[in-house]
Design an enzyme around this catalytic site. Structure first.
Site, PDB file in Angstrom:
ATOM      1  N   GLY A 176       0.813  -1.212   0.000  1.00 39.93           N
ATOM      2  CA  GLY A 176       0.000   0.000   0.000  1.00 39.93           C
ATOM      3  C   GLY A 176       0.842   1.256   0.000  1.00 39.93           C
ATOM      4  N   GLY A 177       0.297   2.292   0.645  1.00 41.16           N
ATOM      5  CA  GLY A 177       0.993   3.568   0.670  1.00 41.16           C
ATOM      6  C   GLY A 177       2.336   3.525   1.341  1.00 41.16           C
ATOM      7  N   GLY A 411      22.204  12.157 -31.090  1.00 41.29           N
ATOM      8  CA  GLY A 411      21.748  12.776 -29.852  1.00 41.29           C
ATOM      9  C   GLY A 411      22.259  12.074 -28.620  1.00 41.29           C
ATOM     10  CB  ALA A 412      23.058   8.540 -27.867  1.00 42.53           C
TER      11      ALA A 412
END
Length: 521
Positions: A176-177, A411-412
């Site tokens: 859960g949280g 771009g890499a």
């Protein structure tokens, strides 16, 4: 009538009995059950983590004040969590450890307030915080006050982010949280078979989606360390896990105002790395293990890899060079040819941000063919998620050195801490190929018509490939244009890095005045 001194002695005896009882826990059988699951108790874990005899407990006599559902009859000391501070290799570390023997380690109001207290102390003292997690989530009998307790933890995790190192060690269930506190910290350790993390458990998953899966299959150590990337490290037992937590702490500064501790070794600063000539093939398409290169460069071949099982096409590691801690980011040609994809970008970005937050210099080893193409990558956000790595590097003010080993395309190349995005020094080996794309692809685009109309297309294509390589991809092209500061002999890599890092050690750079940036998500 007894004397005042007798009264003091009896009170001390009573205090000793109470504290001994608190350490033993309310039920000896609970300790046996914990051991029967292959798990240690909270105190045993703290004893493994901290230097012997250094633990100072805070609020050991705290008890909850809740009523209803039988709670008024069960008020054990500690309220299911041990909190305090001690030392790791003589340096102060704060810790809290859930005690699964008490309410299953579930968090109630008093339990949460103890954690809040120790988190506040850690931030005030400027020392790392380690959480040893083994709890069943919110204490349902206390209702919304338990949930508010988690909110206080999350708020403090966020406030301390980038201020003190925060390490979460998962030693039991976390559902859960409650799973969000570890996710907010810098590093997550997990133990196979005994620790799990998930927002909704297998029963809920099956009820909603029809999928049938075990707890470990859904949120076990292997699932989170190799698939989701939630966990940075996975181990077979608690002892090995906690030993590596101690090792990690030895590599980290106490807070963001200090430098990591220096540990000199006998590895000479001027040692030549002759093995590098054979480790890295000159042929750009041939695979090799970048970790072997890292071993050659760093002190005594020792490094601590982060996320070793996730996004294996990039390697992130903490290590020492000439005794000083550095963060290494390196493309891994042995996995997916070292291409950058979504997971590798996010892994690298998070690591770069951590190093920058805690004054750890960055060394980037570049051998990247580009970003991974494909519909799946594009539709899952390679643009915004790849931009995370770009943003992290551009925003980093620590000393930054990049070294191109072989290929660095498109771009890499820019994203992998190139000179143009702020690397302090950009170096390369004479085997480097820095270009918009590989020669084959470039020739096919530029000379497409000529190749297609030729009597012998293959021969013409090869001629144009060779010409493109000769004119635009020779190893000194980038250096001639000031995009590379120097082309170095691979054997001198360690020496050059040591001298460069030493020169940059006093680097100071200010970011623009702003509340915070808005990095791509």
């Amino acid at each position: 009538m007894g004397t005042a001194q007798d009264s003091v002695r009896s009170r001390i005896e009573e205090l000793t009995q109470i504290k001994d009882a608190a350490r033993q826990g309310p039920d000896p059988a609970a300790t046996e059950r914990q051991h029967g699951k292959g798990k240690l108790t909270a105190q045993e874990r703290i004893d493994l983590l901290l230097d012997k005899g250094s633990f100072n407990e805070v609020e050991p006599l705290r008890r909850h004040r809740a009523t209803g559902f039988g709670l008024e009859d069960k008020k054990p000391y500690t309220d299911g969590v041990l909190t305090g501070w001690g030392t790791v290799e003589g340096r102060t570390v704060f810790v809290y450890a859930h005690d699964f023997r008490i309410f299953g380690g579930a968090l109630g109001e008093a339990h949460a307030q103890k954690i809040h207290k120790i988190m506040d102390l850690a931030e005030a003292a400027g020392a790392p915080l380690v959480s040893l997690n083994d709890g069943a989530g919110a204490r349902i009998q206390e209702g919304v006050t338990a949930l508010a307790g988690y909110g206080g933890i999350f708020q403090r995790n966020t406030r301390a982010s980038g201020v003190i190192p925060q390490i979460s060690v998962m030693l039991g269930p976390c559902a859960g949280g409650a799973a969000y506190s570890p996710a907010l910290t810098d590093f997550v350790f997990m133990v196979r078979e005994t620790s799990q993390m998930f927002i909704t458990g297998p029963d809920v998953v099956k009820a909603v989606t029809g999928e049938d899966i075990t707890q470990n299959g859904l949120g076990g150590a292997d699932a989170h360390s190799a698939t989701s990337g939630v966990s940075h490290f996975a181990y077979d037992d608690e002892e090995e896990c906690i030993e590596d937590v101690r090792y990690l702490l030895s590599l980290l500064p106490a807070n963001n105002r200090e430098l990591a501790p220096v540990a000199r070794s006998g590895d000479p600063a001027d040692r030549l790395c002759d093995a590098l000539l054979d480790l890295v093939p000159a042929e750009a398409g041939q695979a090799y293990d970048i970790r072997k290169v890292i071993e050659e460069i760093v002190d005594d071949g020792e490094y601590f890899e982060v996320h070793p099982l996730w996004a294996t096409n990039i390697v992130c590691a903490l290590t020492r060079i000439d005794g000083h801690v550095v963060g290494v980011v390196a493309n891994q040609p042995a996995a997916m040819a070292g291409v950058l994809d979504i997971d590798a970008s996010e892994k690298g970005a998070r690591f770069v941000q951590f190093c920058d937050a805690f004054n750890i210099p960055l060394v980037t080893l570049v051998d990247v063919p580009g970003f991974l193409p494909g519909v799946d990558q594009e539709h899952n956000g390679i643009i915004r998620r790849g931009a995370k790595l770009l943003y992290a590097y551009c925003n980093a003010t620590v000393p930054r050195i990049s070294l191109v080993l072989r290929k660095a395309y498109g771009g890499a190349y820019i994203v992998m801490d190139s000179r143009s995005i702020g690397a302090d020094l950009a170096l390369a080996w004479p085997t480097n190929e820095i270009a918009v794309m590989g020669a084959e692809g470039a020739a096919n685009v530029i000379f497409r018509r000529e190749i297609n109309s030729a009597d012998d297309p293959d021969a013409v294509r090869q001629e144009r490939i060779d010409a493109y390589k000769s004119e635009l991809m020779h190893p000194y092209y980038a250096a001639e244009r000031g995009l590379i500061d120097d082309v170095i002999d691979p054997r001198e890599t360690r020496t050059v890095l040591i001298r460069s890092l030493d020169m940059l050690r006093a680097k100071h750079a200010d970011l623009p005045s702003r509340k915070h940036g808005n990095p791509p998500q």
